[in-house]
Write a protein that holds these residues in place. Structure first.
Motif, mmCIF file in Angstrom:
data_model
loop_
_atom_site.group_PDB
_atom_site.id
_atom_site.type_symbol
_atom_site.label_atom_id
_atom_site.label_comp_id
_atom_site.label_asym_id
_atom_site.label_seq_id
_atom_site.Cartn_x
_atom_site.Cartn_y
_atom_site.Cartn_z
ATOM 1 N N ASN A 3 0.833 -1.218 0.000
ATOM 2 C CA ASN A 3 0.000 0.000 0.000
ATOM 3 C C ASN A 3 0.857 1.254 0.000
ATOM 4 O O ASN A 3 0.585 2.207 -0.727
ATOM 5 N N GLU A 4 1.924 1.217 0.852
ATOM 6 C CA GLU A 4 2.791 2.416 0.901
ATOM 7 C C GLU A 4 3.463 2.646 -0.450
ATOM 8 O O GLU A 4 3.599 3.769 -0.910
ATOM 9 N N VAL A 5 3.865 1.532 -1.101
ATOM 10 C CA VAL A 5 4.533 1.700 -2.404
ATOM 11 C C VAL A 5 3.548 2.237 -3.429
ATOM 12 O O VAL A 5 3.894 3.094 -4.261
ATOM 13 N N MET A 6 2.302 1.815 -3.328
ATOM 14 C CA MET A 6 1.293 2.354 -4.264
ATOM 15 C C MET A 6 1.100 3.852 -4.029
ATOM 16 O O MET A 6 0.992 4.636 -4.967
ATOM 17 N N GLU A 7 1.157 4.245 -2.771
ATOM 18 C CA GLU A 7 1.024 5.684 -2.422
ATOM 19 C C GLU A 7 2.233 6.444 -2.977
ATOM 20 O O GLU A 7 2.109 7.516 -3.557
ATOM 21 N N LEU A 8 3.429 5.832 -2.857
ATOM 22 C CA LEU A 8 4.649 6.469 -3.394
ATOM 23 C C LEU A 8 4.540 6.620 -4.907
ATOM 24 O O LEU A 8 4.853 7.670 -5.468
#
Ligand code: APR
Length: 240
Positions: A3-8
């Motif tokens: 999820n964090e990588v998708m946000e990045l």
């Protein structure tokens, strides 16, 4: 982490000026130890007894032994996939520049063009007196400067207490102040003045680091993981 990588990835795609700030954690997966990690250089050495100009003058054999060891271990060292992904992002116009504290030159080796080497480059050997250039071999052989003959040779790295190279610092500061996204990868942010940079940007800040060192509130997004793994995940998400 997904999820964090998708946000990045979302932040990256919506940013115009993206700068990356890297530390030793960016190079550990290329088998270069970091400084303050479990196997780090400073695990059983006090940096201030080794990486200083005083040691260069007063205990030259210790200085020479430490930097010769680091230079020799760089033979055969190569960038890893994460370095290449950052170079690719620059090629695609998604990353503007990289400011690094690392001195082995792996970002440039991977093809990144705008790289600010804030702590210099360990392979740039020069005379400590007249600054005249020399080869790594000359340093390893403990030769004196062939040009002025007045002093010993040293690697072009910033020793504790020394000024940072002004061109690299000014360029990195200019880009970071005006960027709209700063990705900080693999650094403990323990060393001044580089550790001030994340606070000087007006943009969003993302930390990618193997350990969570607190720094609550300093980052808009934190991704706890290995640099190479996170960058590969980011690459797949962007390609997806
Ligand atoms: N992926 C992500 N993070 C990692 C990885 C990895 N594969 N390996 C290590 N790290 C993290 C460590 O957990 C640590 O928080 O990277 C950070 C590295 O911190 P340091 O070892 O302190 O290195 P750095 O921040 O670059 O040190 C700054 O200190 O001694 C001086 O001049 C030297 O440039 C260096 C400066």
């Amino acid at each position: 982490m997904k999820n964090e990588v998708m946000e990045l990835a979302r932040l990256l795609k919506s940013s115009k000026h993206v700068v990356v700030l890297t530390g030793a954690g960016m190079d550990t997966e290329s088998n270069i130890p970091d400084f303050r990690g479990k196997e780090g250089w400073w695990k059983n050495r006090d940096p201030r007894t080794v990486a200083t100009i005083d040691t260069f003058h007063e205990n030259h054999s210790l200085f020479h032994q430490f930097y010769s060891m680091r230079l020799k271990m760089l033979e055969g060292i190569k960038p890893h996939r994460g370095h290449f992904i950052l170079a690719e992002l620059e090629n695609k116009g998604m990353v503007q520049s990289i400011a690094t504290q690392n001195v082995a030159g792996l970002h440039t080796m991977a093809g990144s063009r705008q790289v600010y080497e804030l702590h210099g480059n360990i392979r740039n050997i020069r005379c400590n007196n007249c600054k005249h250039g020399a080869g790594v071999e000359n340093f390893l052989e403990k030769e004196t400067c062939q040009f002025c003959g007045k002093d010993a040779l040293r690697p072009g790295v910033v020793l504790f207490g020394e000024m940072l190279p002004s061109e690299a610092w000014d360029g990195a500061l200019r880009d970071i102040e005006k960027c709209d996204l700063l990705m900080v990868i693999g650094t403990s942010l323990e060393v001044y003045p580089v550790n001030q940079l994340p606070m000087l940007t007006k943009g969003k800040t993302v930390l990618i680091n193997m350990e969570d060192r607190g720094s609550e509130g300093l980052f808009d997004l934190k991704i706890i993981g290995k640099a190479r793994e996170v960058l590969e995940e980011l690459h797949n998400t962007l390609e997806g």
